[in-house]
Design a protein around this motif. Structure first.
Motif, mmCIF file in Angstrom:
data_model
loop_
_atom_site.group_PDB
_atom_site.id
_atom_site.type_symbol
_atom_site.label_atom_id
_atom_site.label_comp_id
_atom_site.label_asym_id
_atom_site.label_seq_id
_atom_site.Cartn_x
_atom_site.Cartn_y
_atom_site.Cartn_z
ATOM 1 N N TRP A 499 0.803 -1.213 0.000
ATOM 2 C CA TRP A 499 0.000 0.000 0.000
ATOM 3 C C TRP A 499 0.844 1.275 0.000
ATOM 4 C CZ3 TRP A 499 -4.906 0.223 -1.189
ATOM 5 C CH2 TRP A 499 -5.728 -0.888 -0.994
ATOM 6 N N ASP A 500 1.956 1.286 0.764
ATOM 7 C CA ASP A 500 2.705 2.523 0.968
ATOM 8 C C ASP A 500 3.897 2.696 0.030
ATOM 9 O OD1 ASP A 500 0.917 2.771 2.967
ATOM 10 O OD2 ASP A 500 2.339 2.793 4.624
ATOM 11 N N SER A 501 4.120 1.779 -0.862
ATOM 12 C CA SER A 501 5.243 1.931 -1.790
ATOM 13 C C SER A 501 4.859 1.300 -3.130
ATOM 14 C CB SER A 501 6.502 1.259 -1.232
ATOM 15 O OG SER A 501 6.333 -0.149 -1.178
ATOM 16 N N ASP A 502 5.662 1.598 -4.120
ATOM 17 C CA ASP A 502 5.471 0.982 -5.433
ATOM 18 C C ASP A 502 6.302 -0.293 -5.453
ATOM 19 O OD1 ASP A 502 5.144 0.265 -8.045
ATOM 20 O OD2 ASP A 502 5.516 2.278 -8.849
ATOM 21 N N LEU A 503 5.711 -1.376 -4.948
ATOM 22 C CA LEU A 503 6.440 -2.629 -4.810
ATOM 23 C C LEU A 503 6.895 -3.162 -6.165
ATOM 24 C CD1 LEU A 503 7.448 -4.834 -2.914
ATOM 25 C CD2 LEU A 503 5.219 -5.963 -3.144
ATOM 26 N N VAL A 504 6.071 -3.001 -7.171
ATOM 27 C CA VAL A 504 6.428 -3.500 -8.499
ATOM 28 C C VAL A 504 7.693 -2.793 -8.999
ATOM 29 C CG1 VAL A 504 5.676 -3.726 -10.894
ATOM 30 C CG2 VAL A 504 4.032 -4.057 -9.025
ATOM 31 N N ALA A 505 7.726 -1.474 -8.833
ATOM 32 C CA ALA A 505 8.905 -0.718 -9.272
ATOM 33 C C ALA A 505 10.130 -1.091 -8.444
ATOM 34 C CB ALA A 505 8.627 0.781 -9.168
ATOM 35 N N ASP A 506 9.937 -1.279 -7.125
ATOM 36 C CA ASP A 506 11.067 -1.660 -6.264
ATOM 37 C C ASP A 506 11.657 -3.000 -6.694
ATOM 38 O OD1 ASP A 506 10.790 0.631 -4.785
ATOM 39 O OD2 ASP A 506 9.651 -0.308 -3.159
ATOM 40 N N VAL A 507 10.780 -3.962 -7.008
ATOM 41 C CA VAL A 507 11.253 -5.291 -7.416
ATOM 42 C C VAL A 507 11.959 -5.209 -8.764
ATOM 43 C CG1 VAL A 507 10.521 -7.601 -8.114
ATOM 44 C CG2 VAL A 507 9.545 -6.533 -6.062
ATOM 45 N N ALA A 508 11.364 -4.485 -9.707
ATOM 46 C CA ALA A 508 11.965 -4.370 -11.037
ATOM 47 C C ALA A 508 13.345 -3.708 -10.957
ATOM 48 C CB ALA A 508 11.045 -3.561 -11.953
ATOM 49 N N ASP A 509 13.450 -2.635 -10.166
ATOM 50 C CA ASP A 509 14.741 -1.953 -10.025
ATOM 51 C C ASP A 509 15.775 -2.864 -9.376
ATOM 52 O OD1 ASP A 509 13.586 0.270 -11.124
ATOM 53 O OD2 ASP A 509 13.253 1.303 -9.208
ATOM 54 N N THR A 510 15.353 -3.630 -8.384
ATOM 55 C CA THR A 510 16.286 -4.516 -7.682
ATOM 56 C C THR A 510 16.787 -5.634 -8.596
ATOM 57 O OG1 THR A 510 15.214 -4.052 -5.565
ATOM 58 C CG2 THR A 510 16.546 -6.056 -5.706
ATOM 59 N N LEU A 511 15.883 -6.244 -9.348
ATOM 60 C CA LEU A 511 16.291 -7.312 -10.257
ATOM 61 C C LEU A 511 17.247 -6.794 -11.322
ATOM 62 C CD1 LEU A 511 12.902 -9.221 -10.712
ATOM 63 C CD2 LEU A 511 14.849 -9.862 -9.279
ATOM 64 N N GLU A 512 16.981 -5.597 -11.829
ATOM 65 C CA GLU A 512 17.864 -5.021 -12.837
ATOM 66 C C GLU A 512 19.223 -4.690 -12.234
ATOM 67 O OE1 GLU A 512 18.017 -1.236 -15.986
ATOM 68 O OE2 GLU A 512 16.290 -1.534 -14.651
ATOM 69 N N GLU A 513 19.218 -4.166 -11.006
ATOM 70 C CA GLU A 513 20.465 -3.776 -10.348
ATOM 71 C C GLU A 513 21.332 -4.983 -10.018
ATOM 72 O OE1 GLU A 513 21.717 -2.200 -5.905
ATOM 73 O OE2 GLU A 513 19.812 -1.499 -6.767
ATOM 74 N N THR A 514 20.712 -6.063 -9.543
ATOM 75 C CA THR A 514 21.488 -7.235 -9.096
ATOM 76 C C THR A 514 21.723 -8.247 -10.205
ATOM 77 O OG1 THR A 514 19.453 -8.357 -8.378
ATOM 78 C CG2 THR A 514 20.604 -6.981 -6.757
ATOM 79 N N GLY A 515 20.926 -8.194 -11.266
ATOM 80 C CA GLY A 515 21.056 -9.158 -12.352
ATOM 81 C C GLY A 515 20.445 -10.507 -12.034
ATOM 82 N N LEU A 516 19.604 -10.603 -10.987
ATOM 83 C CA LEU A 516 18.957 -11.861 -10.630
ATOM 84 C C LEU A 516 17.748 -12.094 -11.530
ATOM 85 C CD1 LEU A 516 19.000 -14.196 -8.482
ATOM 86 C CD2 LEU A 516 17.245 -12.881 -7.261
ATOM 87 N N PRO A 517 17.627 -13.268 -12.152
ATOM 88 C CA PRO A 517 16.454 -13.563 -12.969
ATOM 89 C C PRO A 517 15.179 -13.533 -12.125
ATOM 90 C CG PRO A 517 18.218 -15.118 -13.398
ATOM 91 C CD PRO A 517 18.629 -14.345 -12.196
ATOM 92 N N PRO A 518 14.066 -13.037 -12.675
ATOM 93 C CA PRO A 518 12.827 -12.917 -11.896
ATOM 94 C C PRO A 518 12.355 -14.236 -11.303
ATOM 95 C CG PRO A 518 12.664 -11.643 -13.907
ATOM 96 C CD PRO A 518 13.927 -12.439 -14.018
#
Length: 667
Positions: A499-518
Motif C-alpha cells: 500500500w505505501d510503496s510501489d512494490l512493483v517498481a522496487d522489485v523491477a529496479d532490484t532485479l535489474e540492479e542485481t542481475g537476478l532472474p525474476p
C-alpha cells in the motif's frame, strides 16, 4: 473529602495565634535580616493584580501616621513640648493619633505600651484603658516564632529598620481575626516604636475563596489537577512517611468508557451532570473506605472524564483492589439524570508501591500505562500495574524509537534457511530471515520488531533493504556455483509495503540492479493479507507474477482459507503452517500420527496440485515427519531437520552437498 484548600478556622485552632508570614524590613544603613515573601502574599498578588485592598490602604495610612508620630518630641507622653510663643503652635499629634482609623500604639524600648488609640482597642476587643502598660508583643503574638521575636527585640534596641508580619488572633468573641502588624521606629529622641495593626480578615477570606476556585473543579467540586499534584508531591516527600504510617502509596486512575458518546449524543450539559453524579459516587466510596482505614482517599478530577483516588499510607495491593472493585460497582449502577436513565462503565489503572524512591511523574506514568492496559483488555475492569509487562512495553517503545536510525546505521543482517526438495533432498531455495543486531538488546528475531516497523511505516525502507540484500546474495550464489542448478530466494513482504510503496517498481529496479532472474525471486505474503485482496494489492500481485516473480502464501491454513478465491490469485506456492506438521511427530514408528492433521494436509496438497501450485511444509523437525510429508506429496520442506537459519557462507557449503541430511546445516 480531604485535600481541600483553606476553609473556616476550626474552633480548636482559635485557642492560639497563628504565624503565617513575617517580613522584616531594614532602613538604609541598618543591619538587614532580609525579607520573606509568603505564599499568601503571592496568592493575593496573583488574584488581585494591581488593585489595592482596604488593608493596604490602611497600611498606607499607618505609614503616614508613623511619619507624623516620628515628629513628636515625646511620643511616650503623646504631647508636644511648648515652643517659642512667637511661632505658631504645632498641630495636636494626640488628636491625630486618637482620630486615626488605623489601630495604633506607642511602645517604649522595653516593649511596653505607653499609649493606644481607640481603634486598636476596638479591633482587639479590649478596653482601651487596659492597653496602656500591656506587653505589646503579647497583644499581637510577636513572640510565637523565634525569627520574628529576634527581629522585634533588635528593632526595640534601635538596630533594625522595620518589622511587618501577619498573625491570626483569637478575638474575645470567639472568631478568628487576621491582622497585619507593622512595627516602625520613632525618632531617637522619642525612645520607642510605633505599632500599627490592620484588620485583613476580609482580604484573607477573599484569598481563601480564590484559592478554592483555583484548586477545585467547577463541575464536580472535587479537587482539580493542581491540588491533586500538590497533595501527591507532599505525600511522596520523605518527611511525610518517614516517621509514621506504612510508607506506601496507592493510586486508582479511572476513566469512563464511552463518555465522548454521551457528550456527542446528549450534549455537554448532560455530560457535566453525569460527571457530577460520578464524582458523588466516587466520593462516597472513598468515605466508606476511610471508615475502616486510617484516612479517606483524596478524590480528584484530573480533566475530561478522568478521575484519581490517592491512597496515602496504603496497606498493600489488596486494599487498592477492594477500592477498585467498589468503584466499578458504584459506577455500573444506572444514573438517573433528570428523568433520563444512563448506564456507563469505567476502566481503572491501579498502582501500589513504596513511597520511597517514587516520584509523582513515575507514579502517574505507571497509572496511565495500567489504565491503557485495562482499556486494551476489554474495558469495564481494573488492572494492577505489572512491572514485567511494563518492562516489555518500555522495551517495545525503545525499539520503536531507534528502528529507523538502525536502518541507516546498518544494524540489520540476513540469515537464510534452506527450502529442501522432498524427493531429492537438494536445496532448491532459501528463505531470507532478518535479524536486528541491537547494541543494547542483542540479536532480535523478526517477531520482536516487524510489527513495530509496520506500525510506524519503517517497514517500507526496511523491506527495500531486505529485498536488495537477498537478491544480491542469491546472485552471488549463482555466480559461485555456475555448474549447479540455481536456487531461488524467498523474501517476506508486509501488506503495508504494497500500500505505501510501489512494490512493483522496487522489485523491477532490484532485479535489474542485481542481475537476478525474476524466476529466482519468491515473495511471501501471509494468507490473511492475500485472501480477499482486491484493487491495488491484487493488481500488484498480478504485475509481479507477469514479471516472472513467484508468489507464495505463507502460513496457509491459519487464516481465511478461502479456497474458492485461491484459484483467482496469481499464486505459485502454498506454505503449510507448522501447526499441521507438528501433528506428524512420531517417536515410535509403530505409533500413528494425528489422522485429522494428515487428512487435512493431504487434502490441501491435492487441491494445490490440481491448481498447479507447489506445496512447502514448514517446521519439519524429524525424519518421520519428512517421510509422511513426502508420502502425502509435499514438494519441499523447511525446518530444523535440514538447517536452522544460518549466515550466507553456510548456505554456500550446503550448495555443495548432494543430499541434505538431518542436521547438516545446523551450527
Amino acid at each position: 473529602m480531604s485535600g481541600t484548600s483553606e476553609g473556616p478556622t476550626p474552633a480548636t485552632e482559635l485557642n492560639r495565634p497563628v504565624v503565617t508570614e513575617s517580613e522584616i524590613l531594614t532602613s538604609p544603613g541598618a543591619g538587614a535580616l532580609g525579607s520573606e515573601a509568603s505564599g499568601a502574599e503571592a496568592l493575593a498578588s496573583e488574584a488581585l493584580g494591581s488593585e489595592a485592598s482596604g488593608a493596604e490602604a490602611l497600611a498606607s495610612e499607618a505609614l503616614g501616621a508613623e511619619a507624623v508620630a516620628s515628629q513628636a518630641p515625646r511620643a511616650g507622653a503623646l504631647s508636644a513640648e511648648p515652643s517659642d510663643p512667637r511661632t505658631p503652635p504645632p498641630p495636636s499629634y494626640r488628636s491625630v493619633f486618637t482620630a486615626a482609623p488605623l489601630a495604633m500604639a506607642v511602645v517604649d524600648r522595653e516593649g511596653t505600651v505607653t499609649g493606644a488609640n481607640a481603634a486598636l482597642a476596638e479591633l482587639l476587643g479590649r478596653d482601651q484603658a487596659t492597653l496602656t502598660g500591656a506587653v505589646a508583643a503579647d497583644l499581637v503574638d510577636l513572640g510565637s516564632d523565634a525569627r520574628t521575636w529576634h527581629a522585634y527585640r533588635e528593632l526595640l534596641r534601635g538596630r533594625r529598620g522595620r518589622l511587618r508580619c501577619t498573625r491570626r488572633l483569637k478575638h474575645p468573641e470567639g472568631h478568628a481575626l487576621w491582622v497585619r502588624v507593622t512595627v516602625a521606629p520613632l525618632p531617637p529622641d522619642d525612645g520607642g516604636v510605633l505599632l500599627s495593626v490592620a484588620d485583613i480578615s476580609d482580604h484573607r477570606a477573599l484569598q481563601s475563596r480564590l484559592r478554592h476556585l483555583r484548586e477545585h473543579d467547577p463541575v464536580t467540586r472535587l479537587p482539580n489537577r493542581t491540588l491533586f499534584f500538590e497533595r501527591l508531591t507532599t505525600a511522596l516527600e520523605a518527611e511525610s512517611y518517614a516517621e509514621s504510617g506504612t510508607g506506601r502509596i496507592g493510586l486508582c486512575y479511572l476513566d469512563l468508557d464511552g463518555f465522548k458518546a454521551v457528550n456527542d449524543t446528549l450534549g455537554h450539559r448532560v455530560g457535566d451532570q453525569l460527571l457530577a453524579a460520578v464524582a458523588e459516587r466516587l466520593t462516597r466510596c472513598a468515605q466508606e473506605t476511610g471508615r475502616t482505614r486510617a484516612g479517606i482517599p483524596l478524590v480528584a478530577r484530573l480533566g475530561g472524564d478522568e478521575f484519581a483516588l490517592l491512597v496515602e499510607d496504603s496497606t498493600g495491593t489488596e486494599q487498592l483492589a477492594d477500592l477498585a472493585e467498589s468503584l466499578l460497582d458504584a459506577i455500573q449502577a444506572p444514573f438517573d439524570l433528570g428523568g433520563r436513565r444512563l448506564s456507563v462503565s469505567a476502566s481503572i489503572g491501579v498502582v501500589e508501591r513504596h513511597a520511597a524512591g517514587t516520584t509523582p511523574t513515575a507514579l502517574m506514568q505507571a497509572a496511565d500505562t495500567t489504565l491503557y492496559w485495562a482499556k486494551a483488555d476489554g474495558k469495564s475492569r481494573w488492572t494492577l500495574f505489572d512491572p514485567e509487562r511494563n518492562a516489555t512495553r518500555v522495551t517495545r517503545q525503545a525499539l520503536a524509537s531507534t528502528l529507523r536510525p538502525a536502518i541507516d546505521r546498518g544494524e540489520f543482517a540476513l540469515e537464510y534457511q534452506p527450502l529442501v526438495g522432498m524427493e531429492d533432498d537438494r536445496v532448491h531455495g532459501v528463505e531470507a530471515l532478518i535479524r536486528w543486531n541491537h547494541p543494547r538488546f542483542g540479536t532480535l528475531t523478526p517477531n520482536r520488531f516487524i510489527s513495530l516497523a509496520e506500525e510506524d511505516g519503517s517497514i517500507v525502507p526496511l523491506g527495500r533493504w531486505v529485498l536488495r540484500t537477498a537478491c544480491r546474495q542469491a546472485r552471488a550464489w549463482q555466480t559461485e556455483h555456475p555448474d549447479g542448478p540455481p536456487i531461488f530466494v524467498s523474501v517476506n513482504v508486509a501488506v503495508r509495503q504494497v500500500w505505501d510503496s510501489d512494490l512493483v517498481a522496487d522489485v523491477a529496479d532490484t532485479l535489474e540492479e542485481t542481475g537476478l532472474p525474476p524466476h529466482l525471486l519468491q515473495l511471501e505474503l501471509t494468507e490473511s493479507a492475500v485472501m480477499g485482496s482486491s484493487g491495488r494489492p491484487l493488481q500488484t500481485l498480478k504485475a509481479l507474477s507477469d514479471m516472472g516473480v513467484r508468489i507464495a502464501i505463507d502460513d496457509f491454513g491459519t487464516g481465511y482459507s478461502n479456497l474458492a478465491y485461491l484459484s483467482r490469485l496469481p499464486v505459485s506456492v502454498l506454505k503449510l503452517d507448522g501447526s499441521f506438521v507438528r501433528g506428524f511427530q512420531i517417536e515410535d514408528r509403530a505409533a500413528k500420527a494425528s489422522p485429522a492433521d494428515e487428512v487435512i494436509v493431504e487434502a490441501m496438497v491435492q487441491l494445490a496440485h490440481r491448481l498447479g501450485l507447489t506445496v512447502t511444509a514448514e517446521c519439519v523437525e524429524t525424519s518421520a515427519q519428512a517421510t509422511r510429508l513426502r508420502r502425502i506429496g509435499c514438494d519441499t520442506g523447511q525446518g530444523w531437520l535440514y538447517s536452522r537459519p544460518v549466515p550466507p557462507d553456510r548456505i554456500s557449503e550446503l550448495l555443495g552437498t548432494p543430499d541434505v541430511q538431518a542436521g547438516v546445516g545446523n551450527p
